[in-house]
Write an enzyme that holds these catalytic residues in place. Structure first.
Site, PDB file in Angstrom:
ATOM      1  N   ARG A   1       0.823  -1.226   0.000  1.00 35.97           N
ATOM      2  CA  ARG A   1       0.000   0.000   0.000  1.00 35.97           C
ATOM      3  C   ARG A   1       0.851   1.267   0.000  1.00 35.97           C
ATOM      4  O   ARG A   1       0.528   2.260   0.655  1.00 35.97           O
ATOM      5  CB  ARG A   1      -0.956   0.037   1.206  1.00 35.97           C
ATOM      6  CG  ARG A   1      -1.977  -1.044   1.231  1.00 35.97           C
ATOM      7  CD  ARG A   1      -2.934  -1.003   0.040  1.00 35.97           C
ATOM      8  NE  ARG A   1      -3.686  -2.232   0.024  1.00 35.97           N
ATOM      9  CZ  ARG A   1      -3.242  -3.355  -0.559  1.00 35.97           C
ATOM     10  NH1 ARG A   1      -2.102  -3.357  -1.231  1.00 35.97           N
ATOM     11  NH2 ARG A   1      -3.959  -4.443  -0.511  1.00 35.97           N
TER      12      ARG A   1
ATOM     13  N   SER B   1     -10.971  -0.450   2.983  1.00 34.04           N
ATOM     14  CA  SER B   1     -10.276  -0.613   4.272  1.00 34.04           C
ATOM     15  C   SER B   1      -9.848   0.760   4.774  1.00 34.04           C
ATOM     16  O   SER B   1      -9.176   1.497   4.054  1.00 34.04           O
ATOM     17  CB  SER B   1      -9.030  -1.470   4.096  1.00 34.04           C
ATOM     18  OG  SER B   1      -9.389  -2.698   3.529  1.00 34.04           O
TER      19      SER B   1
ATOM     20  N   GLU C   1      -5.439   4.236   5.789  1.00 35.12           N
ATOM     21  CA  GLU C   1      -5.068   3.982   4.393  1.00 35.12           C
ATOM     22  C   GLU C   1      -5.502   5.137   3.481  1.00 35.12           C
ATOM     23  O   GLU C   1      -4.705   5.598   2.661  1.00 35.12           O
ATOM     24  CB  GLU C   1      -5.702   2.653   3.946  1.00 35.12           C
ATOM     25  CG  GLU C   1      -5.298   2.245   2.554  1.00 35.12           C
ATOM     26  CD  GLU C   1      -5.964   0.951   2.104  1.00 35.12           C
ATOM     27  OE1 GLU C   1      -5.785  -0.082   2.770  1.00 35.12           O
ATOM     28  OE2 GLU C   1      -6.674   0.989   1.096  1.00 35.12           O
TER      29      GLU C   1
HETATM   30  C1  LIG Z   1     -15.654  -0.001  -1.477  1.00 32.51           C
HETATM   31  C2  LIG Z   1     -14.163   0.203  -1.628  1.00 32.51           C
HETATM   32  C3  LIG Z   1     -13.311  -0.891  -1.752  1.00 32.51           C
HETATM   33  C4  LIG Z   1     -11.926  -0.707  -1.916  1.00 32.51           C
HETATM   34  N1  LIG Z   1     -11.116  -1.811  -2.028  1.00 32.51           N
HETATM   35  C5  LIG Z   1      -9.783  -1.663  -2.193  1.00 32.51           C
HETATM   36  C6  LIG Z   1      -8.941  -2.812  -2.324  1.00 32.51           C
HETATM   37  O1  LIG Z   1      -9.395  -3.952  -2.325  1.00 32.51           O
HETATM   38  N2  LIG Z   1      -7.615  -2.616  -2.460  1.00 32.51           N
HETATM   39  C7  LIG Z   1      -7.069  -1.363  -2.494  1.00 32.51           C
HETATM   40  O2  LIG Z   1      -5.843  -1.263  -2.626  1.00 32.51           O
HETATM   41  N3  LIG Z   1      -7.849  -0.256  -2.385  1.00 32.51           N
HETATM   42  C8  LIG Z   1      -9.182  -0.365  -2.243  1.00 32.51           C
HETATM   43  N4  LIG Z   1      -9.979   0.735  -2.104  1.00 32.51           N
HETATM   44  C9  LIG Z   1      -9.383   2.073  -2.078  1.00 32.51           C
HETATM   45  C10 LIG Z   1      -9.402   2.798  -3.458  1.00 32.51           C
HETATM   46  O3  LIG Z   1     -10.407   2.296  -4.282  1.00 32.51           O
HETATM   47  C11 LIG Z   1      -8.069   2.693  -4.192  1.00 32.51           C
HETATM   48  O4  LIG Z   1      -7.034   3.236  -3.415  1.00 32.51           O
HETATM   49  C12 LIG Z   1      -8.099   3.426  -5.540  1.00 32.51           C
HETATM   50  O5  LIG Z   1      -6.931   3.162  -6.264  1.00 32.51           O
HETATM   51  C13 LIG Z   1      -8.279   4.938  -5.410  1.00 32.51           C
HETATM   52  O6  LIG Z   1      -8.504   5.434  -6.711  1.00 32.51           O
HETATM   53  P1  LIG Z   1      -9.218   6.807  -6.959  1.00 32.51           P
HETATM   54  O7  LIG Z   1      -9.112   7.109  -8.407  1.00 32.51           O
HETATM   55  O8  LIG Z   1     -10.585   6.781  -6.391  1.00 32.51           O
HETATM   56  O9  LIG Z   1      -8.271   7.780  -6.138  1.00 32.51           O
HETATM   57  P2  LIG Z   1      -8.711   9.079  -5.310  1.00 32.51           P
HETATM   58  O10 LIG Z   1      -9.462   8.674  -4.110  1.00 32.51           O
HETATM   59  O11 LIG Z   1      -9.332  10.068  -6.207  1.00 32.51           O
HETATM   60  O12 LIG Z   1      -7.270   9.601  -4.863  1.00 32.51           O
HETATM   61  C14 LIG Z   1      -6.496   8.878  -3.934  1.00 32.51           C
HETATM   62  C15 LIG Z   1      -5.108   9.512  -3.858  1.00 32.51           C
HETATM   63  O13 LIG Z   1      -4.433   9.350  -5.098  1.00 32.51           O
HETATM   64  C16 LIG Z   1      -4.122  10.615  -5.684  1.00 32.51           C
HETATM   65  N5  LIG Z   1      -4.336  10.483  -7.128  1.00 32.51           N
HETATM   66  C17 LIG Z   1      -5.442  10.044  -7.766  1.00 32.51           C
HETATM   67  N6  LIG Z   1      -5.217  10.020  -9.091  1.00 32.51           N
HETATM   68  C18 LIG Z   1      -3.955  10.463  -9.276  1.00 32.51           C
HETATM   69  C19 LIG Z   1      -3.145  10.678 -10.431  1.00 32.51           C
HETATM   70  N7  LIG Z   1      -3.590  10.429 -11.673  1.00 32.51           N
HETATM   71  N8  LIG Z   1      -1.878  11.139 -10.246  1.00 32.51           N
HETATM   72  C20 LIG Z   1      -1.401  11.401  -9.011  1.00 32.51           C
HETATM   73  N9  LIG Z   1      -2.124  11.230  -7.889  1.00 32.51           N
HETATM   74  C21 LIG Z   1      -3.385  10.755  -8.029  1.00 32.51           C
HETATM   75  C22 LIG Z   1      -5.080  11.602  -5.005  1.00 32.51           C
HETATM   76  O14 LIG Z   1      -4.560  12.927  -5.019  1.00 32.51           O
HETATM   77  C23 LIG Z   1      -5.153  11.021  -3.616  1.00 32.51           C
HETATM   78  O15 LIG Z   1      -3.999  11.382  -2.895  1.00 32.51           O
HETATM   79  C24 LIG Z   1     -11.377   0.596  -1.953  1.00 32.51           C
HETATM   80  C25 LIG Z   1     -12.240   1.706  -1.843  1.00 32.51           C
HETATM   81  C26 LIG Z   1     -13.621   1.507  -1.684  1.00 32.51           C
HETATM   82  C27 LIG Z   1     -14.527   2.705  -1.581  1.00 32.51           C
END
Ligand SMILES: Cc1cc2nc3c(=O)[nH]c(=O)nc-3n(C[C@H](O)[C@H](O)[C@H](O)COP(=O)(O)OP(=O)(O)OC[C@H]3O[C@@H](n4cnc5c(N)ncnc54)[C@H](O)[C@@H]3O)c2cc1C
Length: 364
Positions: A173, A252, A356
């Site tokens: 992570r 998580s 996380e």
């Molecule tokens: C129901 C649920 C289940 C989940 N299950 C998992 C799982 O099984 N495993 C897991 O690892 N995670 C899980 N997650 C967490 C999440 O989905 C992941 O971390 C995902 O990759 C976040 O993507 P996002 O585009 O929504 O990022 P955001 O929430 O929009 O951003 C997260 C971070 O990344 C940065 N960011 C986003 N895009 C970029 C970019 N293009 N360049 C630079 N920085 C960027 C943002 O500034 C922020 O700091 C879960 C979340 C939910 C709600």
């Protein structure tokens, strides 16, 4: 966009709103407005918007799918830049995704194409560009196993760079992108998948293998692996469903603690003292003499069971590791619950849980 060269400075128009609510852009549905919300649909628009914010000294928040973000109730006083770029290119077993592509949809397309490597990452919400940030992982797979290169805009040098896997600093992570969040904006992610004749990669996760009636290390049809993971995830509230408040979360909320030898010894003693000598905490080797234990187990055994809480922010009724918004919570409510859980676990077991999701304008 070519690697290493500065992207074109031709005029690009980025869609813009003022005093724009951010809560609807997050899966928690929490947080106040952004002073400015911009949406970029091409790499050039992303770069132009980042450059503009940096040139004017405006704080910048990159928003993908908002599924790992906890935004303060006061909102964000700068520019929130929503990445809405599109691009899915599959050439043989090589895949390139634009940062704004929906990750879970992209996984489904690779499985439809008969390829293996990311099938167990189905159902993880959010964008492709965010997957390297915390090296997303689930059910025995992590993107660090298949990512070959990350194309990113480097805010320090003002250039677009291509970082090979070995330079991404991937860990559990974690990555160099998470370590230095104000430096890189991910534009594209490249993957090397495997053609195993429609079969999955060897299954590493005991639960998936057990449900499928096979042994860890076995392969099953990739489509079956994907569907099984989606079913397991749905049962834990880990697939987004707007009707189900158990999924108004960031998945998580805490990472699994990784303990060194002395910490693990002290932890084992606390477990024995509190729960009895016959109780063993989950323990998985994490390299260099370290041991990973389960945050979900710690939370549950510290007394925070599924559904815990009476306020508008509660623990999911399906998974102890997910903190959720029951509909009218504020970020302050969520953080109060998170602190209660963190402090309760520390008091019970001497282990400090770490959040996380990324906190913006607030902290645990
Ligand atoms: C129901 C649920 C289940 C989940 N299950 C998992 C799982 O099984 N495993 C897991 O690892 N995670 C899980 N997650 C967490 C999440 O989905 C992941 O971390 C995902 O990759 C976040 O993507 P996002 O585009 O929504 O990022 P955001 O929430 O929009 O951003 C997260 C971070 O990344 C940065 N960011 C986003 N895009 C970029 C970019 N293009 N360049 C630079 N920085 C960027 C943002 O500034 C922020 O700091 C879960 C979340 C939910 C709600």
């Amino acid at each position: 966009m070519g690697d290493g060269r500065a992207p074109s400075r031709t005029l690009v128009r980025v869609q813009e709103l003022h005093d724009a609510p951010l809560a609807p852009l997050t899966t928690f549905r929490l947080g106040g407005p952004a002073a400015r919300l911009r949406t970029a649909t091409t790499d050039d628009e992303v770069v132009a918007a980042v450059r503009e914010a940096d040139a004017s000294g405006t704080p910048l928040l990159i928003v993908g799918g908002g599924s790992n973000l906890v935004i303060a109730d006061e909102g964000f006083p700068g520019t929130a830049l929503r990445i809405a770029t599109r691009g899915f290119e599959l050439t043989g077993t090589r895949l390139e995704l634009a940062a704004g592509e929906n990750w879970s949809d992209a996984v489904a397309r690779t499985v439809d194409a008969g390829l293996a490597g990311v099938e167990c990452l189905a159902g993880i919400p959010g964008s492709a560009g965010a997957t390297p940030i915390q090296n997303v992982g689930a059910y025995g797979q992590e993107v660090s196993s298949t990512v070959t290169e990350v194309v990113a805009y480097d805010r320090h040098t003002g250039r677009t760079v291509t970082l090979p896997n070995a330079e991404c600093g991937f860990a559990y992570r974690h990555s160099r992108f998470k370590a230095d969040p104000s430096r890189y904006v991910v534009l594209r992610v490249r993957f090397q998948l495997e053609d195993a004749g429609g079969l999955s990669a060897p299954l590493k996760y005991a639960e998936t293998a057990r449900v499928l009636g096979v042994e860890p290390g076995d392969r099953v049809p990739a489509q079956t692996a994907r569907e099984t993971v989606l079913k397991l995830r749905a049962g834990k509230g880990m697939v987004l469903d707007p009707e189900d408040h158990d999924t108004w979360s960031a998945g998580s909320f805490f990472t699994n603690p990784v303990l060194d030898e002395a910490e693990f010894e002290a932890f084992t003693a606390r477990v024995a003292e509190r729960l009895g000598r016959d109780v063993a905490a989950p323990a998985f080797p994490a390299g260099e003499g370290r041991t990973k234990t389960s945050a979900a187990w710690l939370i549950d055994r510290a007394g925070f069971t599924k559904g815990y809480g009476t306020g508008p922010a509660r623990i999911s009724t399906k998974h102890t590791l997910a903190l959720t918004n029951r509909g009218d919570a504020t970020t302050a409510d969520l953080l109060a619950l998170a602190r209660e859980v963190r402090d309760g676990v520390r008091e019970a077991f001497g282990v400090t849980l770490v959040n996380e999701p990324v906190t913006v304008g607030c902290a645990l």
